[in-house]
Motif scaffolding. Structure first.
Motif, PDB file in Angstrom:
ATOM      1  N   HIS A 198       0.721  -1.520  -0.152  1.00 31.95           N
ATOM      2  CA  HIS A 198       0.241   0.297  -0.220  1.00 31.95           C
ATOM      3  C   HIS A 198       1.072   0.883   0.022  1.00 31.95           C
ATOM      4  O   HIS A 198       1.723   1.227   0.831  1.00 31.95           O
ATOM      5  N   ARG A 200      -0.308   3.861  -6.450  1.00 34.49           N
ATOM      6  CA  ARG A 200       0.240   2.607  -6.455  1.00 34.49           C
ATOM      7  C   ARG A 200      -0.458   2.172  -7.082  1.00 34.49           C
ATOM      8  O   ARG A 200      -1.297   2.577  -7.870  1.00 34.49           O
ATOM      9  N   GLY A 215      -1.469   8.027  -1.928  1.00 32.38           N
ATOM     10  CA  GLY A 215      -1.036   8.378  -0.512  1.00 32.38           C
ATOM     11  C   GLY A 215      -1.910  10.105  -0.526  1.00 32.38           C
ATOM     12  O   GLY A 215      -2.218  10.199  -1.340  1.00 32.38           O
ATOM     13  N   LYS A 242       7.121   6.875  -6.411  1.00 31.52           N
ATOM     14  CA  LYS A 242       7.269   7.969  -5.112  1.00 31.52           C
ATOM     15  C   LYS A 242       6.983   8.826  -6.146  1.00 31.52           C
ATOM     16  O   LYS A 242       7.171   9.379  -7.085  1.00 31.52           O
ATOM     17  N   GLY A 256       3.271   5.008   0.566  1.00 30.53           N
ATOM     18  CA  GLY A 256       2.548   6.020   1.651  1.00 30.53           C
ATOM     19  C   GLY A 256       2.376   7.310   0.790  1.00 30.53           C
ATOM     20  O   GLY A 256       1.473   6.908   0.395  1.00 30.53           O
ATOM     21  N   LYS A 257       2.771   8.228   2.696  1.00 27.64           N
ATOM     22  CA  LYS A 257       1.786   9.343   2.069  1.00 27.64           C
ATOM     23  C   LYS A 257       2.090  10.159   0.942  1.00 27.64           C
ATOM     24  O   LYS A 257       1.388  10.415   0.250  1.00 27.64           O
ATOM     25  N   ASP A 258       3.531  10.188  -0.593  1.00 27.58           N
ATOM     26  CA  ASP A 258       3.428  10.733  -1.581  1.00 27.58           C
ATOM     27  C   ASP A 258       3.748   9.354  -1.959  1.00 27.58           C
ATOM     28  O   ASP A 258       4.407  10.155  -3.202  1.00 27.58           O
ATOM     29  N   GLU A 259       3.137   8.787  -2.598  1.00 28.87           N
ATOM     30  CA  GLU A 259       3.552   8.076  -3.062  1.00 28.87           C
ATOM     31  C   GLU A 259       1.834   7.000  -3.845  1.00 28.87           C
ATOM     32  O   GLU A 259       0.624   7.252  -3.241  1.00 28.87           O
TER      33      GLU A 259
END
Length: 305
Positions: free
Chosen positions: A25, A32, A77, A105, A27-30
């Motif tokens: 899952h 999927r 994110g 990212k 991250g905040k700046d990624e």
């Protein structure tokens, strides 16, 4: 759980396994990406087979497999930028593209929106091969009036290099095996058989001489161009190996900004085609890589997920 192709030791086809892995899952700046297709490149199986090459790309064991992918953003994110859920995308993720999901990212330099009119299958073939072909031609300044010799013209990078060179207005001679000659003619190249005697065959085909060359496999084409009097600065190579004096070594990372956008524009306008030699389900990853590694592929190999 999700699926990914991975390997736990370096080696041949037998090291590749389709494994169940925890579903990632962002991250905040990624974001999927749910991968639908992954285009194969020679570098993929070379990395899996050669520890020293893997090290160059920062890949350690156990490792994922593949470099190029296409799909749809399905999670983002809270601070992700440039892409939203539902966007069709394609991109590069060295050592992890043949998997159900890829995390990227943002802001992203290796993820692009897939233009309308281009399938995910085609988009998944573009990053490595398209950028490499563009860089190889840009390094030698191919333009209208040139007669350019392209080594490995029927391969995954070659199909882009031939067509991009033709779009500049250059005359294109492409080395290949005789069984690929008609395929190359369809792309706009004048085929010439590789192997011993190549300089003589090129002279016969272009008695006025060639003005530039790019070698997409080995050093035979570059050496031929030098023998025929082409200035070293008008010869490029992309394969690993001993450098030839004055010849320009290049690769995908040297591509100029906007290179892929120019390629996708040409695809949409019908000026450039992307031949797909075969598409395999991910369960047949070993068969797909075997075909890619055979070096006799007319176009690109795609893995469907």
């Amino acid at each position: 759980m999700s699926k990914a192709v991975r390997y736990r030791r370096f080696g041949g086809l037998d090291v590749l396994e389709l494994e169940e892995v925890p579903e990632p899952h962002p991250g905040k700046d990624e974001v999927r990406v749910r991968v639908t297709a992954a285009g194969l490149n020679p570098m993929d199986w070379q990395i899996a087979a050669q520890p020293e090459m893997a090290a160059r790309f920062g890949i350690t064991l156990p490792a994922g497999f593949g470099s190029d992918f296409a799909g749809v953003v399905d999670e983002a994110g809270a601070e992700a930028s440039g892409f939203t859920v539902g966007d069709r995308v394609y991109g590069g993720a060295i050592g992890r593209s043949v998997a159900d999901f890829v995390l990227v990212k943002t802001p992203a330099t290796t993820l692009w929106h897939t233009p309308d009119g281009i399938s995910g299958e085609v988009a998944s073939t573009l990053p490595v091969a398209g950028l490499t072909a563009s860089a190889a031609l840009a390094a030698i300044g191919v333009q209208a009036g040139d007669t350019v010799l392209i080594g490995g013209a029927a391969g995954g990078v070659g199909i882009f290099a031939v067509q991009l060179a033709k779009l500049t207005g250059a005359r294109v001679l492409g080395t290949a095996s005789e069984r690929t000659f008609e395929f190359l003619r369809e792309l706009g190249a004048e085929p010439v058989a590789y192997g011993p005697g190549l300089p003589d065959r090129v002279r016969a085909l272009a008695p006025e001489g060639i003005t530039a060359a790019t070698d997409l496999f080995g050093r035979e084409t570059a050496g031929t161009a030098l023998e025929l009097g082409v200035a070293p600065e008008r010869i490029s190579t992309v394969a690993d190996g001993p450098a030839l004096p004055g010849v320009r070594a290049t690769g995908a990372f040297d591509a100029k900004p906007g290179a892929l956008e120019r390629i996708t524009d040409a695809i949409r306008s019908g000026e450039l085609t992307v031949p797909i030699a075969a598409t395999y389900p991910v369960e047949q990853i070993r068969e797909a890589v075997a075909m890619q590694a055979g070096r006799h592929v007319h176009g690109k190999i795609v893995v469907a997920l």
